[in-house]
Design a protein around this motif. Sequence first.
Motif, PDB file in Angstrom:
ATOM      1  N   ASN A  10       0.808  -1.225   0.000  1.00  0.00           N
ATOM      2  CA  ASN A  10       0.000   0.000   0.000  1.00  0.00           C
ATOM      3  C   ASN A  10       0.836   1.266   0.000  1.00  0.00           C
ATOM      4  OD1 ASN A  10      -2.227  -1.625   0.213  1.00  0.00           O
ATOM      5  ND2 ASN A  10      -2.406  -1.398   2.433  1.00  0.00           N
ATOM      6  N   SER A  11       2.119   1.128  -0.223  1.00  0.00           N
ATOM      7  CA  SER A  11       2.961   2.318  -0.096  1.00  0.00           C
ATOM      8  C   SER A  11       4.209   2.173  -0.967  1.00  0.00           C
ATOM      9  CB  SER A  11       3.384   2.507   1.360  1.00  0.00           C
ATOM     10  OG  SER A  11       4.179   1.410   1.770  1.00  0.00           O
ATOM     11  N   THR A  56       5.076   7.581   0.187  1.00  0.00           N
ATOM     12  CA  THR A  56       3.750   7.793  -0.391  1.00  0.00           C
ATOM     13  C   THR A  56       2.832   6.645   0.007  1.00  0.00           C
ATOM     14  OG1 THR A  56       4.266   6.573  -2.411  1.00  0.00           O
ATOM     15  CG2 THR A  56       4.784   8.920  -2.407  1.00  0.00           C
ATOM     16  N   ASN A  57       1.529   6.899  -0.057  1.00  0.00           N
ATOM     17  CA  ASN A  57       0.573   5.863   0.369  1.00  0.00           C
ATOM     18  C   ASN A  57      -0.007   5.087  -0.812  1.00  0.00           C
ATOM     19  OD1 ASN A  57      -1.123   7.682  -0.769  1.00  0.00           O
ATOM     20  ND2 ASN A  57      -2.336   8.096   1.073  1.00  0.00           N
ATOM     21  N   THR A  58       0.767   4.972  -1.882  1.00  0.00           N
ATOM     22  CA  THR A  58       0.324   4.175  -3.024  1.00  0.00           C
ATOM     23  C   THR A  58       1.496   3.360  -3.562  1.00  0.00           C
ATOM     24  OG1 THR A  58      -0.137   4.363  -5.396  1.00  0.00           O
ATOM     25  CG2 THR A  58       0.540   6.365  -4.282  1.00  0.00           C
ATOM     26  N   SER A  72      -0.254  11.814  -2.804  1.00  0.00           N
ATOM     27  CA  SER A  72       0.059  10.548  -2.127  1.00  0.00           C
ATOM     28  C   SER A  72       1.206  10.696  -1.127  1.00  0.00           C
ATOM     29  CB  SER A  72       0.415   9.475  -3.161  1.00  0.00           C
ATOM     30  OG  SER A  72       1.664   9.763  -3.754  1.00  0.00           O
ATOM     31  N   GLN A  93       3.159  11.257   2.039  1.00  0.00           N
ATOM     32  CA  GLN A  93       2.835  11.261   3.466  1.00  0.00           C
ATOM     33  C   GLN A  93       3.940  11.906   4.290  1.00  0.00           C
ATOM     34  OE1 GLN A  93      -0.246   9.568   4.506  1.00  0.00           O
ATOM     35  NE2 GLN A  93      -0.355  10.080   2.337  1.00  0.00           N
ATOM     36  N   ASP A 118      11.815  -0.974   5.228  1.00  0.00           N
ATOM     37  CA  ASP A 118      11.521   0.458   5.171  1.00  0.00           C
ATOM     38  C   ASP A 118      12.785   1.307   5.289  1.00  0.00           C
ATOM     39  OD1 ASP A 118       8.894  -0.362   5.183  1.00  0.00           O
ATOM     40  OD2 ASP A 118       8.619  -0.010   7.328  1.00  0.00           O
ATOM     41  N   PRO A 161       3.218   9.032  11.063  1.00  0.00           N
ATOM     42  CA  PRO A 161       4.304   8.407  10.310  1.00  0.00           C
ATOM     43  C   PRO A 161       5.333   9.462   9.898  1.00  0.00           C
ATOM     44  CG  PRO A 161       2.418   8.743   8.888  1.00  0.00           C
ATOM     45  CD  PRO A 161       2.022   9.230  10.246  1.00  0.00           C
ATOM     46  N   GLY A 164       8.602   5.483   8.576  1.00  0.00           N
ATOM     47  CA  GLY A 164       7.726   4.605   9.341  1.00  0.00           C
ATOM     48  C   GLY A 164       8.311   4.396  10.724  1.00  0.00           C
TER      49      GLY A 164
END
Length: 404
Positions: free
Chosen positions: A64-65, A84-86, A114, A116, A213, A275, A358
């Motif tokens: 999802n990111s 980003t959240n995509t 997108s 974050q 991450d 986040p 994150g």
Amino acid sequence: MGHVGLRWGWGCCVPNPLLLLSLLLSAAPFGLLGEETRQVSLEVIADGLDSPKNLLHIRAVGDNSTLHYVWSSLGPPAVLLVATNTPHSALNVSWSRLLSPEPDGGLEVLPKESIQFSSALIFTRLFEFDSANTSDAAAKPPGKPYPPYSLTEFSWNNITDSLDPATLSATFRGQPMHDPNRAFANGSLAFRVQAYSRSGRPAQPPRLLHTADTCQLEVVLAGASPRGNHSVFGLEVATMGQGPDCPSMQEQHSIDDEYAPAVFQLNQLLWGSLPSGFMQWRPVAFSQKQGSRESALSCQASPLHPTLEYPLPQSPIVRAFFGSQSNFCAFNLTFGASMGPGYWDHHYLSWSMLLGMGPPPVDALSPLVLGIMAVALGAPGLMLLTGGLVLLRHKWHSEYQSIS
Ligand SMILES: *[C@@H]1O[C@H](CO)[C@@H](O)[C@H](O)[C@H]1NC(C)=O
Ligand SMILES: *[C@@H]1O[C@H](CO)[C@@H](O)[C@H](O)[C@H]1NC(C)=O
Ligand SMILES: *[C@@H]1O[C@H](CO)[C@@H](O)[C@H](O)[C@H]1NC(C)=O
Ligand SMILES: *[C@@H]1O[C@H](CO)[C@@H](O)[C@H](O)[C@H]1NC(C)=O
Ligand SMILES: *[C@@H]1O[C@H](CO)[C@@H](O)[C@H](O)[C@H]1NC(C)=O
Ligand SMILES: *[C@@H]1O[C@H](CO)[C@@H](O)[C@H](O)[C@H]1NC(C)=O
């Protein structure tokens, strides 16, 4: 604060049971979350011109990111972090803008909605101090400063030659463009960047726990002639402020653990509430390629200061992404002291850190330390508490066996 006791020793102390208990409690949730993986790709984005204008894009795609790390030696070495959240966000580079005097807009991550989190780190100067007459190991600065090396005035290798898609790594290697004393004739300053698609722990100390991450940066100064017999080196690091404030610096304490024996501390720079992004390192550097207790130097970090008072070298990639915003903060890292091991031993210095977005990885305790604790505390209640960890031990055990 500041002074790091490098007391190497395995005959480990067992401190306050409450501390151990709280460490156990904080260690458990991480392991139970399991490991997330990402599809990681490294791409060198070429400008089509003759001289290499290194731009390395690390794209780490999850369910999802997407995390983007953009490393460059255009200007001072720097990295942009964008979360980003995509899984579909992309980096857009306009070289003509990026190389112009007004690079604003030369780098974009799309779609913009997108995003974050975004920030940047810039490595601005390499310091060298003469610590010969400094007997106080915690002295700041650690001696008389020599003129610093501006990393803007370094020339860097062609990053493509060091790109290794198998290990997800690449190395920026540079020397001063003007080096009248030929100090770097046989030496270089290198920034080795390493990405990860899953969590784990490298074989080399300080064995920082990484996740999908994060990226690791290892800074290596090797072979350069020091200007004195007792040169201590330092690195200036700049980052973006958060409004009027600087990011916060934290020191976490841990018990003596076999993953990083006798380094009781984990330092963290946090850009904001989650986040968010983080930089994480142990306050230790090494004076030999094979990092060991004998070659361990303390690494001291100064507090973060806004840099309004003095001009910071411009990073085109930071300007290109963030525009002409000016609230930067900076801090200094210094490696070693007048006593103990130093760069002078082997003309070698290495220091590593993690950079991520994150939640920062939380160090779990190694099986050896868990064993010591179980023996020391022996309480049935503790065993109940650790019952949940039994499943994990299997994994830790195999990881432990692969060390030696
Ligand atoms: C960098 O190295 C790669 C691979 O060796 C080569 O294809 C490329 O042309 C080089 N770039 C420059 C600007 O020299
Ligand atoms: C991704 O999003 C979906 C739908 O919102 C959700 O069910 C899933 O748990 C998310 N995956 C992760 C790894 O966060
Ligand atoms: C260090 O001390 C010696 C002897 O006292 C002196 O000759 C030398 O100039 C000093 N060096 C520095 C950098 O102060
Ligand atoms: C560089 O290395 C060569 C060969 O090892 C040596 O002859 C030379 O003196 C060195 N130069 C400097 C500046 O250290
Ligand atoms: C370095 O040490 C050597 C030998 O101990 C000495 O001759 C030399 O003067 C020292 N150099 C400096 C810059 O202190
Ligand atoms: C870092 O150290 C140098 C040399 O001591 C000093 O001039 C500079 O102001 C320091 N920078 C920060 C951000 O503390």
